[in-house]
Design a protein around this motif. Structure first.
Motif, mmCIF file in Angstrom:
data_model
loop_
_atom_site.group_PDB
_atom_site.id
_atom_site.type_symbol
_atom_site.label_atom_id
_atom_site.label_comp_id
_atom_site.label_asym_id
_atom_site.label_seq_id
_atom_site.Cartn_x
_atom_site.Cartn_y
_atom_site.Cartn_z
ATOM 1 N N VAL A 170 0.946 -1.116 -0.019
ATOM 2 C CA VAL A 170 -0.178 -0.082 0.008
ATOM 3 C C VAL A 170 0.900 1.234 0.011
ATOM 4 C CG1 VAL A 170 -1.929 1.257 1.060
ATOM 5 C CG2 VAL A 170 -1.837 -1.264 1.231
ATOM 6 N N ASP A 171 0.684 2.292 -0.643
ATOM 7 C CA ASP A 171 1.008 3.565 -0.889
ATOM 8 C C ASP A 171 0.045 4.493 -0.846
ATOM 9 O OD1 ASP A 171 3.585 2.424 -1.401
ATOM 10 O OD2 ASP A 171 3.624 2.523 -3.593
ATOM 11 N N SER A 172 0.544 5.599 0.005
ATOM 12 C CA SER A 172 -0.865 6.553 0.284
ATOM 13 C C SER A 172 -0.276 7.852 0.674
ATOM 14 C CB SER A 172 -2.058 5.800 1.156
ATOM 15 O OG SER A 172 -2.962 6.781 1.245
ATOM 16 N N VAL A 173 -0.703 8.961 0.212
ATOM 17 C CA VAL A 173 -0.612 10.238 0.799
ATOM 18 C C VAL A 173 -2.200 10.857 0.972
ATOM 19 C CG1 VAL A 173 0.434 12.357 -0.034
ATOM 20 C CG2 VAL A 173 1.374 10.435 -0.813
ATOM 21 N N VAL A 174 -1.974 11.313 2.287
ATOM 22 C CA VAL A 174 -3.073 12.334 2.737
ATOM 23 C C VAL A 174 -3.614 13.293 1.808
ATOM 24 C CG1 VAL A 174 -4.164 13.254 4.796
ATOM 25 C CG2 VAL A 174 -2.649 11.199 5.186
ATOM 26 N N GLY A 175 -4.877 13.267 1.343
ATOM 27 C CA GLY A 175 -5.256 14.612 0.327
ATOM 28 C C GLY A 175 -5.005 14.020 -0.798
ATOM 29 N N GLU A 176 -4.199 13.020 -1.278
ATOM 30 C CA GLU A 176 -3.954 12.862 -2.617
ATOM 31 C C GLU A 176 -4.458 11.651 -3.414
ATOM 32 O OE1 GLU A 176 0.103 13.389 -3.744
ATOM 33 O OE2 GLU A 176 0.341 15.305 -2.750
ATOM 34 N N GLY A 177 -4.389 10.349 -2.448
ATOM 35 C CA GLY A 177 -4.970 9.244 -2.842
ATOM 36 C C GLY A 177 -4.192 8.020 -2.213
ATOM 37 N N THR A 178 -4.629 6.763 -2.679
ATOM 38 C CA THR A 178 -4.030 5.382 -2.166
ATOM 39 C C THR A 178 -3.729 4.712 -3.552
ATOM 40 O OG1 THR A 178 -5.206 5.965 -0.068
ATOM 41 C CG2 THR A 178 -4.303 3.656 -0.486
ATOM 42 N N THR A 179 -2.870 3.734 -3.344
ATOM 43 C CA THR A 179 -2.697 2.773 -4.344
ATOM 44 C C THR A 179 -2.253 1.434 -3.658
ATOM 45 O OG1 THR A 179 -1.375 4.259 -5.911
ATOM 46 C CG2 THR A 179 -1.199 2.061 -6.151
ATOM 47 N N PHE A 180 -3.277 0.372 -4.023
ATOM 48 C CA PHE A 180 -3.041 -0.988 -3.395
ATOM 49 C C PHE A 180 -2.700 -1.816 -4.458
ATOM 50 C CE2 PHE A 180 -6.424 0.735 -0.748
ATOM 51 C CZ PHE A 180 -6.112 0.135 0.646
ATOM 52 N N ARG A 181 -1.469 -2.365 -4.425
ATOM 53 C CA ARG A 181 -0.811 -3.423 -5.173
ATOM 54 C C ARG A 181 -0.936 -4.866 -4.432
ATOM 55 N NH1 ARG A 181 2.262 0.847 -5.825
ATOM 56 N NH2 ARG A 181 3.524 0.217 -4.176
#
Length: 396
Positions: free
Chosen positions: A380-391
């Motif tokens: 999981v990569d995520s930035v508050v206010g920008e979005g999230t990526t699940f791989r």
């Protein structure tokens, strides 16, 4: 003169003038000769140097077997001498020489019996090779072998413990699943009855307190949330049991994902989201259909549910190959998650990171459990206010 002859320099004839006596005395191995009873009659300087004796101390005064340790002497007399008499030679027998200093020297012995004109034993020629380094190497090999066997035993014990722990965890998980299923099943009916009774109460009762309406609404929401949680707990266990019996199949991702997206098109999700689908790298995955459906449904519904309030939701679903491993990614431009704060509890049951959005905190728990059951893992990569990526990395 031929070409081959021109390639080599002329032979220096001095190289052929070696003294045979020097070759014997200073050979890189020990030489000695003895009578059939072992009496030494000749010994080279190399062997004398190893032993630390002068020539006159040994020749015609000592027997070859006197140079050996007690065990070696017994072996020489009982085993080696009869073999020499029988077959005329012995090869590569290991002995320890006793040195004048009190130490020992490991050697490898070859011996040949010479006979006179009447076929009677005349003399024994013995060649000895220093095997100190070889013995050290053998000892090192034995030590390494012993250590390897010890480590293998330790690893075997560790594997047994891990197997036992794994069996224990499997049993505990099965018991927990049974408990959750039984408890949620038993609680579902009373909770449904409570909700029905409360609906009837709202329809028939009159509340004069001006704060009653807010309290009634809070109670109604709590009842519905409790019933929803019970139903989702039951669904988690039921889905887990179903997947154990459902075979894997090749699933075409594009139509499969489009069908899930059509199921998300409800008035609840406003504004409607833009979905970008790209499965060119890996068009199909071999998984159980219910499991993949639950994983994608939860990730896509979360991507829309937790959309950023100031922009239109955009969800990208792609597949890639990473070193031969198929990877399915779901990327959104939503609210994002503070992974430094919540990363350790991201996939725990009932964990919610945006209280302002209605939810039960079970979606990511279920996704992680299903992916692990399929033999894969999540990043999981995520930035508050920008979005999230699940791989999701699936087994290849």
């Amino acid at each position: 003169m031929s070409t081959a002859e021109e390639q080599f320099p002329p032979l220096d004839l001095r190289l052929t003038e070696e003294n045979p006596e020097d070759l014997y005395e200073y050979a890189p191995c020990g030489y000695c000769s003895c009578l059939p009873d072992g009496t030494l009659v000749k010994i080279n300087q190399t062997l004398l140097g190893w032993l630390g004796y002068a020539r006159e101390e040994l020749v015609a005064r000592r027997c070859f077997q006197d140079l050996l340790t007690i065990g070696g002497r017994l072996h020489y007399e009982i085993h080696c001498v009869p073999l020499l008499m029988l077959q005329g030679q012995v090869r590569e027998l290991s002995y320890q020489l006793r040195l004048q200093s009190g130490g020992t020297l490991p050697v490898l012995m070859n011996a040949t019996m010479l006979y006179d004109a009447h076929a009677q034993p005349l003399v024994v020629r013995i060649t000895l090779f220093d095997i100190t380094e070889r013995r050290l190497y053998e000892q090192e090999l034995l030590r390494a072998k012993a250590e390897a066997e010890d480590q293998r035993e330790q690893l075997g014990r560790a594997n047994e413990q891990l197997t036992s722990k794994n069996e224990q965890l499997i049993r505990i998980n099965a018991e927990l699943d049974n408990f959750v299923y039984t408890a949620s099943h038993d609680l579902k009916q009373p909770a449904s009855n409570m909700l029905g009774l409360f609906e009837e109460l709202k329809r028939t009762a009159t509340f004069n307190d001006p704060e009653a309406a807010g309290m009634v609404n809070m109670f109604d929401n709590s009842l519905r949330q409790m019933l929803s949680t019970i139903e989702e707990l039951t669904e988690v266990v039921q889905l887990q049991r179903q997947l154990e019996q459902v075979p894997v199949e090749a699933i075409e991702l594009l139509p499969f994902t489009e069908e899930i997206i059509r199921g998300l098109e409800q008035p609840l999700y406003e504004p409607s989201a833009d979905f970008i689908l790209d499965f060119a790298a890996v068009p199909t995955l071999r998984l159980s259909r219910p499991g993949l459906h639950s994983v994608l449904y939860n990730l896509l519904s979360n991507a829309v549910k937790y959309a950023h309030p100031s922009r239109r939701p955009r969800v990208e679903v792609r597949t890639t190959l990473v070193e031969g491993t198929p990877v399915l990614s779901v990327r959104d431009n939503g609210r994002g998650i503070d992974l430094q704060r919540h990363g350790q509890e991201l996939f725990q049951l009932f964990r919610r990171f945006h209280p302002e959005v209605v939810g039960s905190g079970m979606g990511l728990y279920l996704v992680n459990r299903l992916v692990n059951q399929a033999g894969g893992y999540l990043e999981v990569d995520s930035v508050v206010g920008e979005g999230t990526t699940f791989r999701i990395y699936f087994p290849s």
